[in-house]
Design an enzyme around this catalytic site. Structure first.
Site, mmCIF file in Angstrom:
data_model
loop_
_atom_site.group_PDB
_atom_site.id
_atom_site.type_symbol
_atom_site.label_atom_id
_atom_site.label_comp_id
_atom_site.label_asym_id
_atom_site.label_seq_id
_atom_site.Cartn_x
_atom_site.Cartn_y
_atom_site.Cartn_z
ATOM 1 N N LYS A 96 0.844 -1.190 0.000
ATOM 2 C CA LYS A 96 0.000 0.000 0.000
ATOM 3 C C LYS A 96 0.883 1.245 0.000
ATOM 4 C CE LYS A 96 -4.084 1.918 2.260
ATOM 5 N NZ LYS A 96 -5.066 1.745 3.351
ATOM 6 N N HIS A 110 -8.428 -9.941 6.138
ATOM 7 C CA HIS A 110 -7.953 -8.750 6.847
ATOM 8 C C HIS A 110 -8.116 -8.906 8.350
ATOM 9 C CE1 HIS A 110 -6.284 -4.831 5.940
ATOM 10 N NE2 HIS A 110 -6.974 -4.318 6.949
ATOM 11 N N ARG A 151 -5.054 -10.409 9.603
ATOM 12 C CA ARG A 151 -3.993 -9.393 9.732
ATOM 13 C C ARG A 151 -4.169 -8.622 11.048
ATOM 14 N NH1 ARG A 151 -0.663 -5.446 6.925
ATOM 15 N NH2 ARG A 151 -1.448 -3.332 7.231
#
Length: 299
Positions: free
Chosen positions: A158, A223, A226
């Site tokens: 990102k 996610h 994560r």
């Protein structure tokens, strides 16, 4: 493809925006133009405002989605169409600050026990064991796994930034077994078409199904794994700035929110009230004896 869309795509590529961002911006701008049945070149600030109200009141989209739309049209008008508009003319919606949910260690183990395809288990273990975003995990190549230093190299994460993160010994064993079985050529996790990688949507669906089979009631996504990686590191005493580097966060306050997620971390803290010296209990004041009025004379 219209000339305007082509020019916008070129502008995004020149600024090195990710492929996901490019797809998202084109999606929102196309829906915006279709809503009015006109090219965005013939629309203005009032139209943007009216469409934003439509998204809020009729479509009932989340603040995050509406802010994505605003980012897309702001890029279109201020960059591609070179309009002299400031960011103040694209007011963002306030996004509620919700604490990310996390899985316990037992829930993570139960989830992985219900993922039987080696490729899918390896991808999701990278999300949890190395803290990767799903877009980063599916785009890995074999050269990005450094087994000597026990590191995973993330390229063009990102913000188009490279970083290193940890490689679990258990994950390395799984990746070696997967490598011997599959022998991938381009990407470590190839897709159905040559030269492509596994699609994030496929991994999300696998994750969802495994969570259901494991009896996990939380909304489990890659996610979320994560998030769990960061929270479990924090509970083990890992420094917040080290976690920031592993996750690839630009700002430390983004990482610091995991402090609020972890009840174990919060419970280890002591209130300053407990550090005050013990004070003697206050003495009770002895009141003065009340004076009774003298009796009035009789007769």
């Amino acid at each position: 493809m219209t000339p305007l869309r082509q020019r916008m795509l070129e502008d995004m590529r020149l600024r090195n925006l990710s492929a996901e961002t490019q797809r998202s911006y084109i999606h929102y701008v196309a829906n915006y133009a279709n809503h009015f049945g006109r090219s965005p070149e013939r629309l203005g600030l009032d139209d943007i405002r009216n469409y934003q109200l439509f998204l809020v009141q009729q479509r009932q989209l989340s603040p995050e989605s509406i802010n994505c739309f605003l980012s897309a049209v702001q890029f279109l008008y201020t960059v591609t169409l070179d309009m002299p508009w400031s960011s103040a003319q694209f007011p963002r919606m306030k996004v509620p600050q919700k604490l990310p949910e996390v899985l316990s260690l037992d829930e993570v183990a139960a989830l992985f026990s219900h993922i039987h395809i080696l490729k899918h288990r390896a991808v999701l273990m990278l999300c949890y064991g190395s803290g990767l975003r799903i877009s980063e995990a599916v785009a890995l190549q074999a050269a990005h796994i450094d087994s000597h230093r026990m590191l995973v190299r993330v390229e063009h994460g990102k913000g188009a930034k490279d970083r290193y993160t940890v490689l679990s010994a258990r994950l390395l064993t799984l990746l070696r077994a997967y490598w011997k079985l599959q022998r991938p050529v381009d990407y470590l996790f190839p897709g159905t078409k040559a030269g492509t990688h596994l699609q994030p949507a496929t991994v999300r669906e696998v994750c969802h199904q495994a969570a259901q089979m494991a009896g996990i009631t939380k909304r489990v996504t890659p996610h979320l794994l994560r998030h769990s990686f960061a929270t479990h590191l924090l509970e083990n005493g890992t420094d917040t700035r080290a976690i920031q580097v592993l996750l690839g966060h630009q700002r430390i306050d983004t990482t610091a929110r995991y402090t609020a997620v972890s009840p174990q971390t919060v419970s280890r803290l002591s209130s300053p009230l407990d550090q005050l010296p013990e004070a003697a209990p206050p003495k009770r004041k002895r009141g003065r004896p009340r004076k009774h009025p003298a009796p009035e004379p009789q007769g």
